[in-house]
Design an enzyme around this catalytic site. Structure first.
Site, short mmCIF file in Angstrom:
data_model
loop_
_atom_site.label_atom_id
_atom_site.label_comp_id
_atom_site.label_asym_id
_atom_site.label_seq_id
_atom_site.Cartn_x
_atom_site.Cartn_y
_atom_site.Cartn_z
N ASN A 9 5.35 30.01 125.02
CA ASN A 9 3.98 29.67 124.14
C ASN A 9 3.61 28.22 125.00
OD1 ASN A 9 1.77 28.97 122.76
ND2 ASN A 9 2.70 28.32 120.88
N LYS A 11 0.83 26.78 124.81
CA LYS A 11 -0.28 26.02 123.95
C LYS A 11 -1.40 25.78 124.89
CE LYS A 11 3.47 24.55 121.31
NZ LYS A 11 3.74 23.81 119.92
N HIS A 95 0.27 31.14 114.53
CA HIS A 95 1.02 30.16 114.83
C HIS A 95 0.67 28.82 113.72
CE1 HIS A 95 2.52 26.63 117.02
NE2 HIS A 95 3.14 27.20 117.76
N GLU A 97 0.06 26.01 114.32
CA GLU A 97 -1.01 25.06 114.56
C GLU A 97 -2.20 25.90 114.35
OE1 GLU A 97 0.48 24.55 118.81
OE2 GLU A 97 1.92 23.22 117.84
N GLU A 166 9.26 30.11 112.55
CA GLU A 166 9.08 28.75 113.03
C GLU A 166 8.82 27.58 112.03
OE1 GLU A 166 7.78 29.16 117.22
OE2 GLU A 166 5.82 28.90 116.24
N GLY A 172 7.55 21.08 118.16
CA GLY A 172 6.98 19.86 118.74
C GLY A 172 7.49 18.47 118.35
N SER A 208 11.43 23.50 118.63
CA SER A 208 12.16 22.25 119.59
C SER A 208 13.31 23.22 120.10
CB SER A 208 12.75 21.22 119.04
OG SER A 208 11.28 20.62 118.45
C1 PEP Z 1 5.94 26.77 119.43
O1 PEP Z 1 4.68 26.13 119.75
O2 PEP Z 1 5.73 27.89 118.95
C2 PEP Z 1 6.84 25.91 119.52
C3 PEP Z 1 8.21 26.48 118.92
O3 PEP Z 1 6.73 24.59 120.14
P1 PEP Z 1 8.22 23.92 120.52
O4 PEP Z 1 9.14 24.66 121.25
O5 PEP Z 1 7.49 22.70 121.63
O6 PEP Z 1 8.83 23.28 119.25
#
Ligand code: PEP
Length: 244
Positions: A9, A11, A95, A97, A166, A172, A208
């Site tokens: 992803n 982003k 997601h 976000e 998630e 992040g 992460s």
């Molecule tokens: C994500 O944006 O779906 C995500 C898991 O981000 P990160 O790996 O940076 O934590």
């Protein structure tokens, strides 16, 4: 066998030149097997670039969102039919976000998943609890509520989705759920999917994930791969995760 899937992803990152280098590296280095697949979900303006770079490869591509509507006066939105024109195999929906910053509800997320399925795109449905919800012991209640709305909305189409667990506190932040913590949630989600006659839905973990922790997470019996944010912008790191 469900097989593993690793999805990047990006982003709101990238640019034509940097994307070209990243995609070129992935194409050169990635060796698919029957047991593992790779894909990237890129910002809308770069879908054409991803399509051109990946069309004759085993690497899939997709978008990070999709409208619940088919067409019309929805300024700024992108329909599922438009994504089909750019060869998308996947669309991330829900997601955290978007849930947090754009007020997306469980119902809207389910409608977006339905819109993607309606044109043959696989929605990657994201669910996960906040830190406050985890600390209140509400993780299972939250993720089962989020998944339940999708189950009710999609009916017999449910087996065609990919689910991504998630935990919001791990996205992040550099904090990752331990393999055991993640497996516990994935097992609960798997039970719900099995009761809903969709036992083979892939359930990805995201939050992460890095090359250093991917193998331990992906070794868990109900973790079918990962949704990778920050680490998917570095080709070698992303490939190391996908090989883990
Ligand atoms: C994500 O944006 O779906 C995500 C898991 O981000 P990160 O790996 O940076 O934590």
């Amino acid at each position: 066998m469900r097989g593993k899937l690793v999805v990047g992803n990006w982003k709101m990152n990238g640019g034509l030149a940097a994307n070209a280098r990243l995609l070129d590296r992935l194409v050169t280095e990635w060796q698919p097997t029957e047991a593992r697949s790779l894909a990237v979900c890129v910002p809308f303006p770069y879908l054409g670039q991803a399509q051109a770079a990946l069309a004759s490869t085993a690497i899939g591509w997709g978008a990070q969102d999709v409208s619940a509507h088919a067409s019309g006066a929805y300024t700024g939105e992108v329909s599922a039919a438009m994504l089909v024109e750019f060869g998308c195999r996947y669309a991330i929906v829900g997601h955290s976000e978007r849930r947090q910053m754009h007020g997306e509800t469980d119902g809207l997320v389910a409608a977006k998943a339905g819109a993607a399925l309606g044109v043959g795109i696989t929605p990657i449905v994201c669910i996960g609890e906040s830190l406050a919800e985890r600390e209140a012991g509400a993780t299972d209640v939250v993720v089962q509520r989020q998944l339940g709305v999708v189950i009710d909305a999609l009916g017999t189409e449910l087996p065609k989705i990919v689910l991504a667990y998630e935990p919001v506190w791990a996205i992040g932040t550099g904090r990752t759920a331990s393999p055991a913590q993640a497996q516990q949630v994935h097992a609960s989600l798997r039970s719900a999917l099995t009761r809903a006659r969709a036992p083979d839905v892939k359930v990805l973990y995201g939050g992460s994930v890095k090359a250093a922790n991917a193998a331990a997470l992906f070794a868990m019996s109900d973790i079918d791969g990962g949704l990778i944010g920050g680490a998917s912008l570095d080709a070698m790191e992303f490939l190391a995760i996908a090989r883990a």
